[in-house]
Write a protein that holds these residues in place. Structure first.
Motif, PDB file in Angstrom:
ATOM      1  N   GLN A   1       0.812  -1.219   0.000  1.00 16.25           N
ATOM      2  CA  GLN A   1       0.000   0.000   0.000  1.00 16.25           C
ATOM      3  C   GLN A   1       0.846   1.270   0.000  1.00 16.25           C
ATOM      4  O   GLN A   1       0.467   2.290   0.576  1.00 16.25           O
ATOM      5  N   ALA A   2       1.994   1.206  -0.645  1.00 15.65           N
ATOM      6  CA  ALA A   2       2.804   2.420  -0.782  1.00 15.65           C
ATOM      7  C   ALA A   2       2.029   3.520  -1.492  1.00 15.65           C
ATOM      8  O   ALA A   2       2.264   4.708  -1.256  1.00 15.65           O
ATOM      9  N   SER A   3       1.094   3.135  -2.363  1.00 12.13           N
ATOM     10  CA  SER A   3       0.274   4.116  -3.081  1.00 12.13           C
ATOM     11  C   SER A   3      -0.540   4.980  -2.132  1.00 12.13           C
ATOM     12  O   SER A   3      -0.875   6.127  -2.458  1.00 12.13           O
ATOM     13  N   ASP A   4      -0.870   4.458  -0.962  1.00  7.46           N
ATOM     14  CA  ASP A   4      -1.570   5.248   0.051  1.00  7.46           C
ATOM     15  C   ASP A   4      -0.587   5.983   0.961  1.00  7.46           C
ATOM     16  O   ASP A   4      -0.792   7.142   1.331  1.00  7.46           O
ATOM     17  N   LEU A   5       0.493   5.305   1.322  1.00  4.39           N
ATOM     18  CA  LEU A   5       1.449   5.896   2.252  1.00  4.39           C
ATOM     19  C   LEU A   5       2.147   7.119   1.676  1.00  4.39           C
ATOM     20  O   LEU A   5       2.522   8.036   2.414  1.00  4.39           O
ATOM     21  N   ILE A   6       2.312   7.185   0.364  1.00  7.03           N
ATOM     22  CA  ILE A   6       3.056   8.288  -0.239  1.00  7.03           C
ATOM     23  C   ILE A   6       2.319   9.617  -0.096  1.00  7.03           C
ATOM     24  O   ILE A   6       2.937  10.691  -0.232  1.00  7.03           O
ATOM     25  N   TYR A   7       1.039   9.587   0.210  1.00  2.00           N
ATOM     26  CA  TYR A   7       0.262  10.835   0.259  1.00  2.00           C
ATOM     27  C   TYR A   7       0.825  11.811   1.289  1.00  2.00           C
ATOM     28  O   TYR A   7       0.851  13.023   1.047  1.00  2.00           O
ATOM     29  N   ALA A   8       1.295  11.287   2.410  1.00  2.00           N
ATOM     30  CA  ALA A   8       1.862  12.174   3.431  1.00  2.00           C
ATOM     31  C   ALA A   8       3.077  12.924   2.877  1.00  2.00           C
ATOM     32  O   ALA A   8       3.233  14.138   3.089  1.00  2.00           O
ATOM     33  N   LEU A   9       3.937  12.217   2.149  1.00  2.00           N
ATOM     34  CA  LEU A   9       5.107  12.861   1.563  1.00  2.00           C
ATOM     35  C   LEU A   9       4.719  13.771   0.406  1.00  2.00           C
ATOM     36  O   LEU A   9       5.361  14.803   0.175  1.00  2.00           O
ATOM     37  N   SER A  10       3.662  13.410  -0.317  1.00  2.00           N
ATOM     38  CA  SER A  10       3.188  14.257  -1.407  1.00  2.00           C
ATOM     39  C   SER A  10       2.670  15.591  -0.876  1.00  2.00           C
ATOM     40  O   SER A  10       2.940  16.657  -1.455  1.00  2.00           O
ATOM     41  N   LEU A  11       1.950  15.550   0.232  1.00  2.00           N
ATOM     42  CA  LEU A  11       1.510  16.791   0.882  1.00  2.00           C
ATOM     43  C   LEU A  11       2.712  17.631   1.304  1.00  2.00           C
ATOM     44  O   LEU A  11       2.732  18.856   1.123  1.00  2.00           O
ATOM     45  N   ALA A  12       3.709  16.974   1.853  1.00  2.00           N
ATOM     46  CA  ALA A  12       4.895  17.696   2.326  1.00  2.00           C
ATOM     47  C   ALA A  12       5.628  18.373   1.171  1.00  2.00           C
ATOM     48  O   ALA A  12       6.059  19.525   1.281  1.00  2.00           O
TER      49      ALA A  12
END
Length: 468
Positions: free
Chosen positions: A420-431
């Motif tokens: 589920q890296a596709s979900d986890l990356i959202y935090a870094l995408s926001l950053a």
């Protein structure tokens, strides 16, 4: 006493009903524009009907089988030999889901007043599109602006023609009567890697023919290394630095001739060698829209073409071939047309995901950009195997990596390799998008235990103490 005059919103005709087209249509209709979509196949385009939705549904089935086969390490007992992949049922399900998703999008468009025309489209003027419906009726549609979002088609080789029976492109895989005994995948990019991973997990023997030295050339090298190790452990045969010269049918299978004189035989072959833009024969050059030598439409950062009033979005533009990029380009085009505040498209903010097992998600600055000297960064990486939630889930591969601008500490990029890296990356995408500091991530609560805890831990390790 005066009354305010209501200024009508610009009307728009959209050629192509994929993510670039339907997302633009939803935004335009929301703000009162008269919108018409012309789509020749079905709403959702290739992304929904023959590409993203079907392939990721197939991958979900494959990943489920992987988790079941690993369940004995969690204390669950069962007969592993009974965990078989029924490819006909898998294909029926994924095609049904694709159709349902297409219908959901169509209903959303119609609920917002978007007119849908199923047929072929051709530009006859900068603001006039000719639509020819399936029953032969011809209509000229005039609007204030036009958005071209026609997508791309799988590339074919002169010496390797897909037949939909033994030799496939990535649109044709979903009509098999049996799971391939030995699938030969030609191409080591994202598409090739995803299908190689999926069919191996479903139970096929897989050979991957790569013209490059490593898998996923251009991606994060640490991530590519994890996938290579995963493929090796799973038994995927990778033939690197070798090109497929031709693919032909033999009795009950296929034969792939390789550069250097060798060959490999299998039961089926998938050609995953890129795509070509759907821009031929739709009147672009006739109305003055500039295209590249490869046939892609030239656009600027707000999706404008060389012709005023004509915009373009998605794979036909030659930017990153992602449904999310197409959708963003379409939204940017409409917002620019309507005079709304627009953030120009920037590839440095794009988040992408490779749906292999494990998944590989990236955003922002990459290792290649750092290596070229374009960015001065600090980076830190923690293996996912140290995460307590990962241990509970029997996850022993992957990592989280963050790039922060040297001197300022602002997050400029990141990589997550994990389930589920596709979900986890959202935090870094926001950053990345909002220029957050590593301390902003470090100081944000995460759930314990959770995979997101490793994102916060990497950020904490990148904290720099102020000296007074």
């Amino acid at each position: 006493m005066s009354t305010l005059e209501i200024v009508p919103r610009p009307s728009i005709t959209i050629v192509g009903g994929g993510p670039g087209g339907y997302e633009a249509a939803l935004v335009a209709s929301k703000f009162g524009s008269d919108v018409t979509i012309i789509e020749r196949n079905g709403i959702g385009g290739s992304a929904v009907l023959t590409d993203v939705v079907p392939s990721k549904t197939l991958i979900a089935s494959a990943d489920s089988r992987r988790r079941v086969l690993r369940a004995p390490t969690l204390g669950l007992e069962f007969d592993a030999a009974s965990v078989r992949s029924n490819i006909e049922r898998i294909d029926r399900r994924l095609l049904r889901l694709a159709t349902e998703q297409s219908e959901d999008i169509r209903h959303a468009l119609q609920a917002n007043g978007v007119r849908i025309v199923i047929g072929e489209a051709k530009l006859v003027d900068r603001n006039v599109v000719e639509a020819t419906t399936m029953d032969g009726n011809v209509e000229q549609i005039t609007s204030d602006a036009v958005l071209i979002a026609t997508g791309a088609t799988p590339r074919e080789l002169d010496t390797a023609k897909p037949d939909g029976e033994r030799i496939f492109n990535w649109k044709q895989l979903y009509s098999m009567e049996e799971l391939p005994e030995h699938l030969v995948v030609v191409g080591s990019g994202v598409t090739g890697a995803e299908f190689a991973s999926a069919y191996q997990l479903l139970g096929s023997n897989v050979t991957l023919v790569s013209s490059r030295e490593t898998l996923l050339p251009g991606e994060d090298p640490d991530a590519a290394k994890v996938l290579e190790e995963s493929f090796s452990e799973a038994g995927v045969n990778v033939i690197s630095r070798t090109r497929a010269q031709s693919v032909s049918r033999i009795k009950d299978g296929v034969r792939v001739e390789l550069s250097g004189g060798g060959y490999v035989e299998g039961s089926h072959c998938l050609l995953a060698v890129g795509g070509i833009p759907n821009t031929d024969g739709i009147g672009l050059e006739e109305v003055g829209v500039d295209i590249t030598a490869s046939g892609h439409i030239k656009i600027d950062a707000v999706s404008r073409t060389s012709m005023p009033g004509i915009y373009a979005a998605g794979d036909c533009t030659g930017r990153l071939a992602l449904a999310s990029v197409a959708a963003m380009q379409g939204r940017i085009a409409v917002n620019h047309l309507l005079g709304d505040v627009v953030k120009p498209f920037s590839s440095n903010r794009v988040a992408s995901n490779i749906f292999t097992s494990p998944e590989i998600a990236t955003v922002g600055v990459t290792d290649a950009m750092v290596a070229s000297g374009d960015y001065q960064v600090d980076e830190f990486m923690i293996p996912m195997a140290t995460n307590p939630r990962a241990k509970m889930m029997n996850v022993d591969e992957g990592f989280v990596k963050i790039f922060a601008r040297r001197g300022s500490g602002h997050v400029v990029g990141g990589v997550v390799v994990a389930p589920q890296a596709s979900d986890l990356i959202y935090a870094l995408s926001l950053a990345v998008t909002h220029k957050l500091h590593v301390d902003d991530l470090a100081d944000t609560f995460t759930i314990y235990p959770s995979l997101t805890g490793t994102i916060a831990e990497v950020a904490r390790q990148m904290h720099r103490r102020e000296e007074f």
